[in-house]
Design an enzyme around this catalytic site. Structure first.
Site, mmCIF file in Angstrom:
data_model
loop_
_atom_site.group_PDB
_atom_site.id
_atom_site.type_symbol
_atom_site.label_atom_id
_atom_site.label_comp_id
_atom_site.label_asym_id
_atom_site.label_seq_id
_atom_site.Cartn_x
_atom_site.Cartn_y
_atom_site.Cartn_z
ATOM 1 N N GLY A 13 0.909 -1.034 -0.008
ATOM 2 C CA GLY A 13 -0.067 -0.118 -0.050
ATOM 3 C C GLY A 13 1.016 1.290 0.005
ATOM 4 O O GLY A 13 2.238 1.133 0.057
ATOM 5 N N ALA A 14 0.143 2.527 0.187
ATOM 6 C CA ALA A 14 0.938 3.666 0.117
ATOM 7 C C ALA A 14 1.941 3.744 1.425
ATOM 8 O O ALA A 14 3.058 4.205 1.472
ATOM 9 C CB ALA A 14 0.199 4.887 0.021
ATOM 10 N N GLU A 15 1.714 3.219 2.577
ATOM 11 C CA GLU A 15 2.484 3.227 3.908
ATOM 12 C C GLU A 15 2.983 2.185 4.243
ATOM 13 O O GLU A 15 3.992 2.110 4.908
ATOM 14 C CB GLU A 15 1.444 3.733 4.689
ATOM 15 C CG GLU A 15 2.104 3.801 6.071
ATOM 16 C CD GLU A 15 1.356 4.474 7.349
ATOM 17 O OE1 GLU A 15 0.564 3.680 7.616
ATOM 18 O OE2 GLU A 15 1.406 5.742 7.633
ATOM 19 N N ALA A 16 2.501 0.663 3.896
ATOM 20 C CA ALA A 16 2.822 -0.485 4.393
ATOM 21 C C ALA A 16 2.716 -1.617 3.462
ATOM 22 O O ALA A 16 2.091 -1.562 2.302
ATOM 23 C CB ALA A 16 1.945 -0.722 5.811
ATOM 24 N N LYS A 31 2.993 -7.183 8.733
ATOM 25 C CA LYS A 31 2.771 -5.804 8.032
ATOM 26 C C LYS A 31 3.837 -5.071 8.435
ATOM 27 O O LYS A 31 4.317 -4.518 9.722
ATOM 28 C CB LYS A 31 1.291 -5.222 8.802
ATOM 29 C CG LYS A 31 1.154 -3.709 8.251
ATOM 30 C CD LYS A 31 -0.279 -3.462 8.545
ATOM 31 C CE LYS A 31 -0.516 -1.874 8.022
ATOM 32 N NZ LYS A 31 -1.963 -1.620 8.204
ATOM 33 N N ASP A 126 -11.144 4.465 8.395
ATOM 34 C CA ASP A 126 -11.203 3.997 7.159
ATOM 35 C C ASP A 126 -12.320 3.020 7.155
ATOM 36 O O ASP A 126 -12.037 1.753 6.780
ATOM 37 C CB ASP A 126 -9.942 3.461 6.702
ATOM 38 C CG ASP A 126 -9.944 3.266 5.248
ATOM 39 O OD1 ASP A 126 -10.691 3.766 4.430
ATOM 40 O OD2 ASP A 126 -8.868 2.538 4.856
#
Length: 209
Positions: A13-16, A31, A126
């Protein structure tokens, strides 16, 4: 980020990143928040470790409040990683796409989970049906990376409004299912009239801005 029905490939993903893992013989998920080269290293480490700690804490606190969430097996703040239970089952989005009449009453269970979370002073940040897993006829919430605790009525209202927008976007024509979800939510959440009014206030703000 979805962690059910995952192939052996890594999800990024964008962060992880999220990948299948085995922890002490258990099927798990690893993660990790990789380093961002555009940030000063010391600042980057602080941001990633803080977000990792927060996500693990919120996941645990929601579980203690009666919400089904992944068990946290290990947290490594140096590596900015969380090892957690792998939730088996489809996302609620996948389930509703395949079962449009919701024969198992999953939507009311979603509403109750969210209410229990809000009652504990936690917002998810979210709330989409892709961040909810159907496990053994029950519902689990995953990915608290955008969550917060000790929240205000305003933040709870925003959480509900985001859920409303995400649900109607992902499941057009299923207004009756969302109504069942919200009926369950308001029958469980503390001070339902105040929450209902706040959600309506937030909805109206968007309508006139």
């Amino acid at each position: 980020m979805v962690i059910s029905d995952m192939s052996n490939s890594e999800l990024r993903g964008a962060e992880a990143t999220v990948e299948p893992y085995v922890f002490m013989g258990r099927r798990a998920i690893l993660k990790m928040r990789p380093a961002k080269g555009y940030r000063i290293p010391e600042l980057d480490q602080r941001i990633r470790s803080t977000r990792t700690r927060s996500e693990a804490r919120l996941t645990r606190e929601a579980r203690m409040a009666g919400v089904r969430t992944p068990c946290i097996y290990d947290v490594d703040l140096r590596e900015c990683s969380i090892t957690m239970e792998r939730m088996e089952g489809p996302t609620v989005k996948q389930y509703l796409d395949s079962n449009p009449s919701d024969p198992d009453g999953i939507c009311p269970k979603v509403g109750r989970c969210i209410a229990l979370m809000h009652n504990a002073g936690i917002c998810h940040g979210d709330l989409t049906t892709s961040n909810m897993i159907v496990t053994g006829g029950d519902v689990s919430l995953i990915d608290f990376s955008m969550g917060s605790s000790r929240v205000t009525l305003e933040e709870i209202g925003v959480d509900v409004r985001l859920l409303e927008r995400a649900f109607t976007s992902a499941h057009p024509g299923k207004e009756a299912l969302f109504a069942a979800l919200m009926d369950s939510y308001y029958s469980t959440v503390h001070e339902p009239d105040k929450v209902r009014k706040k959600v309506e206030d937030i909805r109206n703000r968007g309508r006139y801005t």
